[in-house]
Scaffold this motif. Structure first.
Motif, PDB file in Angstrom:
ATOM      1  N   LYS A 195     -17.817  -8.321   3.439  1.00 25.32           N
ATOM      2  CA  LYS A 195     -17.670  -9.474   4.317  1.00 25.32           C
ATOM      3  C   LYS A 195     -16.728 -10.512   3.693  1.00 25.32           C
ATOM      4  O   LYS A 195     -15.863 -11.068   4.375  1.00 25.32           O
ATOM      5  CB  LYS A 195     -19.041 -10.095   4.585  1.00 25.32           C
ATOM      6  N   ALA A 196     -16.878 -10.735   2.385  1.00 27.61           N
ATOM      7  CA  ALA A 196     -16.032 -11.723   1.707  1.00 27.61           C
ATOM      8  C   ALA A 196     -14.561 -11.313   1.775  1.00 27.61           C
ATOM      9  O   ALA A 196     -13.685 -12.135   2.060  1.00 27.61           O
ATOM     10  CB  ALA A 196     -16.481 -11.895   0.262  1.00 27.61           C
ATOM     11  N   ALA A 197     -14.298 -10.026   1.532  1.00 23.96           N
ATOM     12  CA  ALA A 197     -12.916  -9.543   1.568  1.00 23.96           C
ATOM     13  C   ALA A 197     -12.346  -9.660   2.979  1.00 23.96           C
ATOM     14  O   ALA A 197     -11.198 -10.070   3.169  1.00 23.96           O
ATOM     15  CB  ALA A 197     -12.851  -8.093   1.088  1.00 23.96           C
ATOM     16  N   VAL A 198     -13.177  -9.308   3.988  1.00 26.99           N
ATOM     17  CA  VAL A 198     -12.715  -9.371   5.371  1.00 26.99           C
ATOM     18  C   VAL A 198     -12.462 -10.822   5.785  1.00 26.99           C
ATOM     19  O   VAL A 198     -11.465 -11.120   6.452  1.00 26.99           O
ATOM     20  CB  VAL A 198     -13.727  -8.691   6.317  1.00 26.99           C
ATOM     21  N   GLU A 199     -13.337 -11.711   5.347  1.00 29.37           N
ATOM     22  CA  GLU A 199     -13.115 -13.130   5.659  1.00 29.37           C
ATOM     23  C   GLU A 199     -11.784 -13.590   5.071  1.00 29.37           C
ATOM     24  O   GLU A 199     -11.070 -14.386   5.682  1.00 29.37           O
ATOM     25  CB  GLU A 199     -14.275 -13.987   5.126  1.00 29.37           C
ATOM     26  N   TYR A 200     -11.459 -13.054   3.915  1.00 34.35           N
ATOM     27  CA  TYR A 200     -10.163 -13.391   3.314  1.00 34.35           C
ATOM     28  C   TYR A 200      -9.021 -12.878   4.191  1.00 34.35           C
ATOM     29  O   TYR A 200      -8.028 -13.574   4.391  1.00 34.35           O
ATOM     30  CB  TYR A 200     -10.075 -12.816   1.900  1.00 34.35           C
ATOM     31  N   THR A 201      -9.181 -11.661   4.755  1.00 30.50           N
ATOM     32  CA  THR A 201      -8.113 -11.135   5.620  1.00 30.50           C
ATOM     33  C   THR A 201      -7.975 -11.964   6.892  1.00 30.50           C
ATOM     34  O   THR A 201      -6.892 -12.057   7.447  1.00 30.50           O
ATOM     35  CB  THR A 201      -8.326  -9.643   5.997  1.00 30.50           C
ATOM     36  N   MET A 202      -9.071 -12.577   7.358  1.00 27.38           N
ATOM     37  CA  MET A 202      -9.000 -13.449   8.538  1.00 27.38           C
ATOM     38  C   MET A 202      -8.123 -14.664   8.221  1.00 27.38           C
ATOM     39  O   MET A 202      -7.342 -15.105   9.057  1.00 27.38           O
ATOM     40  CB  MET A 202     -10.391 -13.940   8.963  1.00 27.38           C
ATOM     41  N   GLN A 203      -8.268 -15.171   7.002  1.00 26.75           N
ATOM     42  CA  GLN A 203      -7.432 -16.320   6.586  1.00 26.75           C
ATOM     43  C   GLN A 203      -5.960 -15.949   6.572  1.00 26.75           C
ATOM     44  O   GLN A 203      -5.106 -16.757   6.895  1.00 26.75           O
ATOM     45  CB  GLN A 203      -7.808 -16.772   5.180  1.00 26.75           C
ATOM     46  N   LEU A 204      -5.671 -14.697   6.173  1.00 27.63           N
ATOM     47  CA  LEU A 204      -4.278 -14.250   6.139  1.00 27.63           C
ATOM     48  C   LEU A 204      -3.693 -14.321   7.545  1.00 27.63           C
ATOM     49  O   LEU A 204      -2.560 -14.747   7.728  1.00 27.63           O
ATOM     50  CB  LEU A 204      -4.183 -12.812   5.614  1.00 27.63           C
ATOM     51  N   SER A 205      -4.497 -13.930   8.535  1.00 29.38           N
ATOM     52  CA  SER A 205      -4.026 -13.961   9.922  1.00 29.38           C
ATOM     53  C   SER A 205      -3.749 -15.384  10.365  1.00 29.38           C
ATOM     54  O   SER A 205      -2.758 -15.649  11.030  1.00 29.38           O
ATOM     55  CB  SER A 205      -5.067 -13.343  10.868  1.00 29.38           C
ATOM     56  N   ASP A 206      -4.622 -16.289  10.006  1.00 32.47           N
ATOM     57  CA  ASP A 206      -4.461 -17.678  10.427  1.00 32.47           C
ATOM     58  C   ASP A 206      -3.170 -18.277   9.893  1.00 32.47           C
ATOM     59  O   ASP A 206      -2.602 -19.162  10.489  1.00 32.47           O
ATOM     60  CB  ASP A 206      -5.639 -18.526   9.919  1.00 32.47           C
ATOM     61  N   ARG A 207      -2.729 -17.743   8.753  1.00 36.14           N
ATOM     62  CA  ARG A 207      -1.589 -18.354   8.079  1.00 36.14           C
ATOM     63  C   ARG A 207      -0.259 -17.989   8.720  1.00 36.14           C
ATOM     64  O   ARG A 207       0.763 -18.575   8.425  1.00 36.14           O
ATOM     65  CB  ARG A 207      -1.591 -17.939   6.605  1.00 36.14           C
ATOM     66  N   LYS A 208      -0.240 -16.932   9.529  1.00 37.77           N
ATOM     67  CA  LYS A 208       1.064 -16.472  10.055  1.00 37.77           C
ATOM     68  C   LYS A 208       1.601 -17.476  11.056  1.00 37.77           C
ATOM     69  O   LYS A 208       2.372 -18.279  10.926  1.00 37.77           O
ATOM     70  CB  LYS A 208       0.925 -15.125  10.726  1.00 37.77           C
TER      71      LYS A 208
END
Ligand code: HEC
Length: 116
Positions: free
Chosen positions: A103-116
């Motif tokens: 979950k922690a790793a996936v939450e990090y990938t969600m942040q990557l999406s927000d940054r684009k």
């Protein structure tokens, strides 16, 4: 005269007591950060388990890995992909990582999406 000589040592006793108290307070507050490593860091989990294929910013695309910042999957869908794996190319992490780490790793990938 007697009064004066008694008062001075008392004053010093309080001063040193106060100093000891301050030291204890300082020692206690510097102990607090030792609790933080218990919190699972998504960045760390990602760096250790996902970066080889997805890259630090999720854009590496190694061996057909999806560009994570462009992923349209929801948090739940990503957890599913990471837990169970997909198409034999995205590994299943259920036997490798705890639910919390996934979950922690996936939450990090969600942040990557927000940054684009
Ligand atoms: C061995 C290389 C590899 C590793 C390691 C890896 N992945 Fe993947 N990942 C892939 C590939 C390849 C795909 C594309 C799968 C497909 O064909 O749909 C993918 C897809 C995904 C997707 C789906 C994206 C989308 O929009 O469809 C997510 C989310 C994902 N990976 C997250 C992670 C996370 C989080 C980790 C670490 C816990 C991780 N991956 C580790 C190779 C990898």
């Amino acid at each position: 005269m007697q009064n004066k000589t008694k008062r001075v040592p008392f004053g010093w006793k309080f001063a040193s007591l106060f100093t000891i108290l301050l030291l204890i307070v300082a020692a206690c507050s510097s102990d607090e950060p030792s609790n933080t490593p218990k919190v699972i860091s998504g960045v760390t989990v990602f760096r250790d388990n996902c970066m080889n294929c997805h890259g630090a910013d999720g854009n590496l695309g190694m061996n057909g890995a999806k560009r994570l910042p462009e992923s349209t999957l929801t948090l739940e869908e990503r957890i599913q992909v990471v837990t169970e794996g997909r198409n034999n190319v995205m590994p299943a992490f259920k036997t490798l990582l705890s639910e919390q780490k996934i979950k922690a790793a996936v939450e990090y990938t969600m942040q990557l999406s927000d940054r684009k």
